[in-house]
Design an enzyme around this catalytic site. Structure first.
Site, PDB file in Angstrom:
ATOM      1  N   HIS A   1      38.909  34.927  54.589  1.00 35.82           N
ATOM      2  CA  HIS A   1      39.405  35.502  53.335  1.00 35.82           C
ATOM      3  C   HIS A   1      40.894  35.778  53.432  1.00 35.82           C
ATOM      4  O   HIS A   1      41.354  36.419  54.380  1.00 35.82           O
ATOM      5  CB  HIS A   1      38.658  36.802  53.007  1.00 35.82           C
ATOM      6  N   HIS A   2      41.636  35.271  52.453  1.00 32.07           N
ATOM      7  CA  HIS A   2      43.078  35.501  52.351  1.00 32.07           C
ATOM      8  C   HIS A   2      43.406  36.021  50.960  1.00 32.07           C
ATOM      9  O   HIS A   2      43.650  35.233  50.048  1.00 32.07           O
ATOM     10  CB  HIS A   2      43.846  34.184  52.555  1.00 32.07           C
ATOM     11  N   GLU A   3      43.387  37.333  50.795  1.00 30.91           N
ATOM     12  CA  GLU A   3      43.864  37.900  49.525  1.00 30.91           C
ATOM     13  C   GLU A   3      45.379  38.037  49.639  1.00 30.91           C
ATOM     14  O   GLU A   3      45.880  38.622  50.607  1.00 30.91           O
ATOM     15  CB  GLU A   3      43.221  39.263  49.271  1.00 30.91           C
TER      16      GLU A   3
ATOM     17  N   GLU B   1      41.339  34.063  41.159  1.00 27.72           N
ATOM     18  CA  GLU B   1      42.558  34.144  40.345  1.00 27.72           C
ATOM     19  C   GLU B   1      43.350  32.850  40.538  1.00 27.72           C
ATOM     20  O   GLU B   1      44.544  32.857  40.864  1.00 27.72           O
ATOM     21  CB  GLU B   1      43.427  35.364  40.689  1.00 27.72           C
TER      22      GLU B   1
ATOM     23  N   GLU C   1      31.820  40.002  39.273  1.00 26.00           N
ATOM     24  CA  GLU C   1      32.500  41.259  39.607  1.00 26.00           C
ATOM     25  C   GLU C   1      32.673  42.166  38.385  1.00 26.00           C
ATOM     26  O   GLU C   1      32.652  43.385  38.513  1.00 26.00           O
ATOM     27  CB  GLU C   1      33.853  40.982  40.263  1.00 26.00           C
TER      28      GLU C   1
HETATM   29  C1  NOJ Z   1      39.302  39.461  43.132  1.00 28.12           C
HETATM   30  C2  NOJ Z   1      38.261  38.472  43.489  1.00 28.12           C
HETATM   31  O1  NOJ Z   1      37.763  37.814  42.355  1.00 28.12           O
HETATM   32  C3  NOJ Z   1      37.171  39.203  44.231  1.00 28.12           C
HETATM   33  O2  NOJ Z   1      36.117  38.312  44.525  1.00 28.12           O
HETATM   34  C4  NOJ Z   1      37.731  39.817  45.479  1.00 28.12           C
HETATM   35  O3  NOJ Z   1      36.746  40.593  46.092  1.00 28.12           O
HETATM   36  C5  NOJ Z   1      38.921  40.716  45.182  1.00 28.12           C
HETATM   37  N1  NOJ Z   1      39.845  40.021  44.339  1.00 28.12           N
HETATM   38  C6  NOJ Z   1      39.629  41.131  46.456  1.00 28.12           C
HETATM   39  O4  NOJ Z   1      40.201  40.007  47.073  1.00 28.12           O
HETATM   40 CA    CA Z   2      38.777  37.899  40.041  1.00 24.68          CA
END
Ligand code: NOJ
Ligand code: CA
Length: 709
Positions: free
Chosen positions: A401-403, A482, A506
């Site tokens: 995971h890379h936010e 996103e 979500e």
């Molecule tokens: C928005 C993403 O749609 C969601 O799946 C994720 O948990 C959060 N951002 C945090 O990265």
């Molecule tokens: Ca989202």
């Protein structure tokens, strides 16, 4: 008139022979310009192979137009074409058609993974050459007419002198008519693509994302989108005059829309066309307009289901970071907790476990914190190397995971190291994230100045391509949230496996309002026409916000945030919403409480031999059947909006022979508001001669496995 007649005569002759035909004009050798516009061809056309869809390209008063009809009835009425540039004449006036050629094409190609193994590409192409006297420039338009729609693009050779081009405006219009019914979400608003669908007459659209879907008075459905969005800016649809939508390219932070050097080929502008709504869903138009696989063997990517430490954060059971202010929070990404999910995934044959919040940078307000994310440093309570080993030993894998919170320079600076780390640990799928308001993708330019870009602007499109290509070199597949919208690039880069790009599950955790009963029947006929979606299905606790708080102080969201589906509808999502990776979002405890219903999730595949949308209306309901790519089994899923609905399922899509239908359908009382858990699970032997009848409750559904006997 004489000119039009002679062109018609030429066209009739051309249509007799099916190969390349060109009408060269009396061109001046130096410029390719026609001797005079009065001598130009004024109207050229092409039909789809079955003759139903027709495209005309024509010039009036020096302006270039096109129109599209189906069975003689207009779909896109007279609509302008052209482009305007910075510092040079636009391709917008004094234009003449200087020649054309038509070709037919028929081939079949194989997908690496997808809704079907074999895709048929059958189209007639019209290539039209144009000269603009004001711009003193020649360019061309390429139209492809398929039985399921039309695609076209501009092709502009590099100009001598200055090969650099800055596009200020694309003039392409889509004249859909004022009262045509439409389904659309707004564009250039803070929440990117994450909106509920509007269903209005077309003249109520202000500015819409694509795919935007339409229905004519005569029942013909069409949807406007684009294919192969690369090295360009995303196209929205802006209403310029009533019923006329113009291509609105996402602006770059420097005020231009697109900058490039050398030859310009725009993305394809696409119009899916079908007599019935399901015809849109059964189309491969967007994939057919993309280039073949450039990555070669990507068998390292394994389609499948995945679990994760994810829903817990959205429903406020756990947190992404370790601290909030001075307070220690309930960090989700711990080694012990991840092992529990790895065990769960391994027991159920899932391909991986996503763990969010594993890396430093999440503490406090991570929405605004993009510059401090590390993509290689774990929190001290998360042992990445050990967990990756533990997962592989059990036959599953960690999912990365890379936010970025939209800070793409911070991410790009670490990209190589981040991908290396994952590759070394056997991670083969990474979810990326760009949580930032639309227009707030932050990049630092060469002078060290922060610039802010749109999620579908050219810079962000380049960024996604960079990540996807670099990830492929590491044997890693990408699933952005996103994101920029899908435009079929999964064909060319089959490691770009899924994405969000719509309101997903979500919103049912924290959104007021949540997604609502008609959201999935809307998605199937709009967003899903662009490509796979990581919707994140499988909620078994449909009212998570009504639970007592899990950790003192974390609280719960508003109780209006909930899943407005029946349990059977939630199962049906695995068939109805296509993605080669499908999340199984809820906790092992929730599934342990309903092993009978959970069996469907264990069984359902995510890679298909064949897919068929059988029945449905936009925003109301849909029934889809798919055949497993790796067995002889078929699956069917149905979902309805807030209307209870009787569905007659004709099983003639099945192959010959006996099947055991393992049925998960709404019970007699099922209703998303009053009895969401009322589900009937039963088995019955069937053949393709049978018809099954089901009553779907309000916002209900069914999910069926047809196991070949
Ligand atoms: C928005 C993403 O749609 C969601 O799946 C994720 O948990 C959060 N951002 C945090 O990265
Ligand atoms: Ca989202």
């Amino acid at each position: 008139m004489r000119c039009i007649l002679s062109v018609c005569l030429a066209l009739c002759l051309v249509s007799v022979c099916t190969n390349v035909n060109s009408q060269a004009r009396d061109d001046r050798p130096d410029t390719g310009a026609p001797g005079s516009l009065a001598e130009s061809l004024e109207r050229v056309s092409v039909d789809s192979p079955n003759g139903k869809n027709s495209v005309e390209v024509f010039v009036e008063n020096g302006r270039l137009y096109y129109s599209i009809s189906r069975a003689g009835v207009p779909v896109i009425s007279q609509s302008r074409l052209g482009l305007r540039f910075l510092g040079r004449h636009g391709l917008d006036s004094h234009m003449g058609i200087t020649g054309y050629s038509r070709t037919s094409h028929r081939s079949e190609w194989e997908t690496v993974w997808g809704e079907r193994r074999t895709v048929s590409d059958h189209h007639n192409q019209l290539h039209v050459t144009i000269y603009s006297r004001s711009a003193k420039a020649a360019f061309s338009l390429r139209f492809r007419a398929f039985d399921d729609g039309v695609g076209f693009r501009y092709e502009i050779p590099a100009q001598d002198g200055s090969p650099d081009v800055a596009i200020m405006d694309e003039l392409t219009e889509f004249n859909v008519g004022v009262k045509t019914e439409s389904w659309w979400i707004p564009s250039r608003m803070f929440n990117r693509y994450e909106y509920l669908y509007n269903n209005t007459p077309a003249d109520a659209i202000h500015q819409a994302h694509t795919p935007a879907t339409f229905r004519n008075g005569d029942g013909v459905h069409f949807s406007i989108h684009e294919a192969a969005l690369i090295n360009y800016s995303g196209m929205s649809l802006k209403q310029t005059r009533p019923g006329v939508l113009e291509a609105e390219l996402a602006p770059r932070s420097d005020g231009t829309r697109v900058r490039l050097s050398g030859e310009l080929k725009t993305p394809w502008r696409t119009i899916h066309i079908a007599d019935k709504a399901v015809g849109l869903v059964n189309s491969d138009l967007v994939l057919n307009l993309n280039e073949p696989n450039k990555l070669g063997d990507v068998s390292w990517f394994e389609p499948g289901k995945y679990a994760g430490i994810w829903w817990d954060m959205h429903v406020l059971n756990r947190t992404w970071g370790q601290v909030q202010g001075n307070v220690t929070t309930a960090h989700g990404a711990t080694t012990d907790y991840a092992k529990k999910y790895i065990d769960f995934a391994a027991e159920n044959g899932f391909v991986g476990v996503l763990v969010e919040g594993w890396n430093t940078g999440w503490d406090n307000d991570w929405f605004s914190n993009g510059d401090v994310f590390s993509f290689t440093e774990s929190y001290d309570d998360f042992d990445l190397v050990e967990l990756a080993r533990y997962a592989r030993e059990r036959g599953t894998r960690l999912i990365g995971h890379h936010e970025t919170s939209g800070s793409i320079t911070n991410y790009e600076n670490q990209l190589e190291d981040a991908l290396d780390l994952y590759e070394q640990n056997g991670v083969r799928l990474v979810k990326t994230g760009y949580v930032a308001d639309d227009g707030n993708i932050k990049r630092i330019d060469h002078d060290g100045i922060a610039r802010y870009e749109y999620h579908d602007g050219q810079h962000q499109i380049d960024h996604h391509m960079k990540v996807v290509r670099r990830a492929a070199e590491h044997g890693i597949a990408i699933n952005p949230h996103e994101p920029v919208k899908a435009t079929g690039l999964r064909r060319t880069y089959p490691n770009w496996v899924s994405r969000e790009g719509a309101r997903g599950q979500e919103f049912n955790a924290w959104g007021v309002p949540p997604n609502g009963p008609d959201h999935v029947p809307n998605l199937v006929f709009t967003r899903m026409l662009s490509g796979p979606m990581d919707y994140t299905a499988g909620a078994f606790n449909l009212r998570p916000s009504e639970q007592p708080e899990a950790v003192a102080g974390l609280g719960r969201h508003d109780t209006r945030s909930r899943i407005e589906h029946t349990l059977a509808k939630e199962l049906a999502l695995y068939v109805v919403i296509y993605s080669p990776i499908q999340m199984v979002i809820d906790s092992p405890e929730e599934y342990a409480g309903r092993p009978d219903a959970f069996q469907f999730i264990r069984d359902v595949p995510t890679d298909w031999e064949h897919s068929l949308a059988l029945q449905g209306e936009v925003g109301e309901f849909v029934v889809i059947a798919r055949k497993d790519r790796n067995s002889a089994d078929w699956y069917a899923g149905a979902v309805t909006d807030e209307q209870a609905r009787a569905i007659k399922l004709d099983l003639s899509f099945l192959d010959e022979g006996q099947y055991e239908a393992q049925i998960y359908c709404d019970g007699a009382q099922a209703d998303y508001e009053t009895a969401p858990y009322d589900i009937l699970i039963k088995r019955q032997n069937v053949t393709r001669a049978d018809t099954l009848n089901y009553n779907l409750g309000r916002s209900g559904g069914f999910a069926i496995r047809f196991k070949k006997l």
